[in-house]
Design a protein around this motif. Sequence first.
Motif, mmCIF file in Angstrom:
data_model
loop_
_atom_site.group_PDB
_atom_site.id
_atom_site.type_symbol
_atom_site.label_atom_id
_atom_site.label_comp_id
_atom_site.label_asym_id
_atom_site.label_seq_id
_atom_site.Cartn_x
_atom_site.Cartn_y
_atom_site.Cartn_z
ATOM 1 N N GLU A 72 1.454 0.762 -8.554
ATOM 2 C CA GLU A 72 0.538 -0.087 -7.805
ATOM 3 C C GLU A 72 1.019 -0.262 -6.370
ATOM 4 N N GLU A 73 2.320 -0.309 -6.174
ATOM 5 C CA GLU A 73 2.851 -0.490 -4.820
ATOM 6 C C GLU A 73 2.547 0.729 -3.954
ATOM 7 N N TRP A 74 2.795 1.912 -4.504
ATOM 8 C CA TRP A 74 2.489 3.117 -3.737
ATOM 9 C C TRP A 74 0.991 3.212 -3.485
ATOM 10 N N ARG A 75 0.204 2.900 -4.473
ATOM 11 C CA ARG A 75 -1.249 2.963 -4.315
ATOM 12 C C ARG A 75 -1.718 2.028 -3.215
ATOM 13 N N SER A 76 -1.142 0.821 -3.178
ATOM 14 C CA SER A 76 -1.571 -0.145 -2.169
ATOM 15 C C SER A 76 -1.246 0.341 -0.759
ATOM 16 N N ILE A 77 -0.114 1.001 -0.605
ATOM 17 C CA ILE A 77 0.265 1.512 0.716
ATOM 18 C C ILE A 77 -0.596 2.714 1.096
ATOM 19 N N LEU A 78 -0.740 3.656 0.154
ATOM 20 C CA LEU A 78 -1.454 4.895 0.449
ATOM 21 C C LEU A 78 -2.962 4.705 0.520
ATOM 22 N N CYS A 79 -3.460 3.546 0.088
ATOM 23 C CA CYS A 79 -4.888 3.236 0.214
ATOM 24 C C CYS A 79 -5.160 2.259 1.357
ATOM 25 N N SER A 80 -4.114 1.863 2.070
ATOM 26 C CA SER A 80 -4.306 0.896 3.146
ATOM 27 C C SER A 80 -5.078 1.521 4.304
ATOM 28 N N GLU A 81 -5.742 0.689 5.071
ATOM 29 C CA GLU A 81 -6.540 1.174 6.201
ATOM 30 C C GLU A 81 -5.654 1.836 7.246
ATOM 31 N N ASP A 82 -4.456 1.276 7.481
ATOM 32 C CA ASP A 82 -3.558 1.839 8.492
ATOM 33 C C ASP A 82 -3.145 3.263 8.129
ATOM 34 N N PHE A 83 -2.786 3.478 6.855
ATOM 35 C CA PHE A 83 -2.360 4.817 6.458
ATOM 36 C C PHE A 83 -3.532 5.794 6.492
ATOM 37 N N THR A 84 -4.692 5.359 6.043
ATOM 38 C CA THR A 84 -5.865 6.231 6.056
ATOM 39 C C THR A 84 -6.190 6.684 7.472
ATOM 40 N N GLU A 85 -6.111 5.757 8.431
ATOM 41 C CA GLU A 85 -6.388 6.106 9.826
ATOM 42 C C GLU A 85 -5.347 7.083 10.360
ATOM 43 N N LEU A 86 -4.064 6.854 10.024
ATOM 44 C CA LEU A 86 -3.005 7.754 10.471
ATOM 45 C C LEU A 86 -3.203 9.141 9.887
ATOM 46 N N PHE A 87 -3.559 9.211 8.623
ATOM 47 C CA PHE A 87 -3.747 10.509 7.978
ATOM 48 C C PHE A 87 -4.884 11.284 8.628
ATOM 49 N N ILE A 88 -6.003 10.617 8.883
ATOM 50 C CA ILE A 88 -7.143 11.294 9.512
ATOM 51 C C ILE A 88 -6.774 11.770 10.913
ATOM 52 N N THR A 89 -6.019 10.948 11.654
ATOM 53 C CA THR A 89 -5.611 11.326 13.005
ATOM 54 C C THR A 89 -4.784 12.611 12.991
ATOM 55 N N LYS A 90 -3.844 12.689 12.052
ATOM 56 C CA LYS A 90 -3.010 13.887 11.974
ATOM 57 C C LYS A 90 -3.790 15.072 11.419
ATOM 58 N N SER A 91 -4.661 14.818 10.451
ATOM 59 C CA SER A 91 -5.446 15.895 9.862
ATOM 60 C C SER A 91 -6.406 16.506 10.876
ATOM 61 N N SER A 92 -6.897 15.696 11.799
ATOM 62 C CA SER A 92 -7.860 16.190 12.783
ATOM 63 C C SER A 92 -7.230 17.169 13.773
#
Length: 409
Positions: free
Chosen positions: A37-57
Amino acid sequence: MICIHLSDHEFNPIDLFHDIFSRLPAKSIGRFRCVSEEWRSILCSEDFTELFITKSSTHPSLLFAMKVAKNNEFQFFLSPQLHSQNEKSTLAACFKLKLPEDMPLEFCSHASGLFCFRHMPPISKKEYTTHVICNPSVGQSVFLPKLGTGRDGKSFLGFDPIDKVFKVLSSYSSHSSVNYILTLGTAEMRWRRIHCPLSLYPLSKGICISGVIYYLARKTYETYYIVCFDVRSEIFEFLHADFIDFYATRLINYEGQLGLISWPENSVDASMALWVLEDGENWSEHAFTLPGDKFSDVACNVSKVSVVGVTAIGEIVLMKKGYYDSDPFKVFYFHPKQNTVKHLEAQGFETFGRVYAFVGHVEDLTLMNCHQLQQDRLKFDMKYHQLQKDVVRFEKINKFAALSLLEDV
């Protein structure tokens, strides 16, 4: 091996966690979300999602969606963008969307990594439309509430980059001002009725650019428009474009602006016209001719290919619509300024069917849960902030051992 240099200054272990995992492919992120649950909460957070999209782009890919002819299935394949003159790429399906054979799907549109499909029942049955939203990056698909519409309506998926919200716009039927819209991720997902100032007949699939859905529509057989629907404000605007052949025109994203490529499919004429909307009102026109000999060099007739998009450096991407024989499936990159043609030979398609291609695809980690998405986001955010306050446990993690995760991908 990827190395992270840690300074002697105080650092936030959450930031380190984000930096490590943002380098992984979306498929791996999906697996790590299941660790705890801890990893899920971090990896589903808005901050991480935005960072991932930025790098993926920064390294977009070419995504194929094949509608398999023998059954009701869509298969998704990812391939890197072409870099050298000519390349071969062996593909493996990253996700398969399969539904009962009595529920055939048609592709509607895509936006920011998500894809929209819909199913309409036979005429003999009650007319309603079922929409399916799919995210191949995380291997997820969801059904939207059913919508009663006319059989000749169309649906479009849009993304608002300011509020980070996806919406589905569906026209009721031909020559009707009635439209319906649904916002993904709301506590109670439902279709809302909105009115378009003009009663139009949609002619094309839509494209979403910078929060605006564009599609071609007809008012009469002599009056045509480009419809511009702002996803955030939900306001319609219209552009006159009687200078193009609407039935031979493809909407494209040309360097972040709306572009129109006019080129009749199956035409023996290799001439192509490109219009770009420069300032929201004025069009710039460009004309060029496809070098047919560059296509014949790889046993492909230029009249058998169609436009699928434009890369960030201005290359026009073309391909055959279907994959029906044993010949290698090829994608072509035509650079009009340099008059060069490169091609990618895609191998690995398991069966025959119609192929859709999407240029500049960026993996998105958006998770969808039709009934609990909003509550889940709140839960994840609460856990995320709690973990930020309680960083002691994360400081005990062997930070350098965590880097080994990168080598398993």
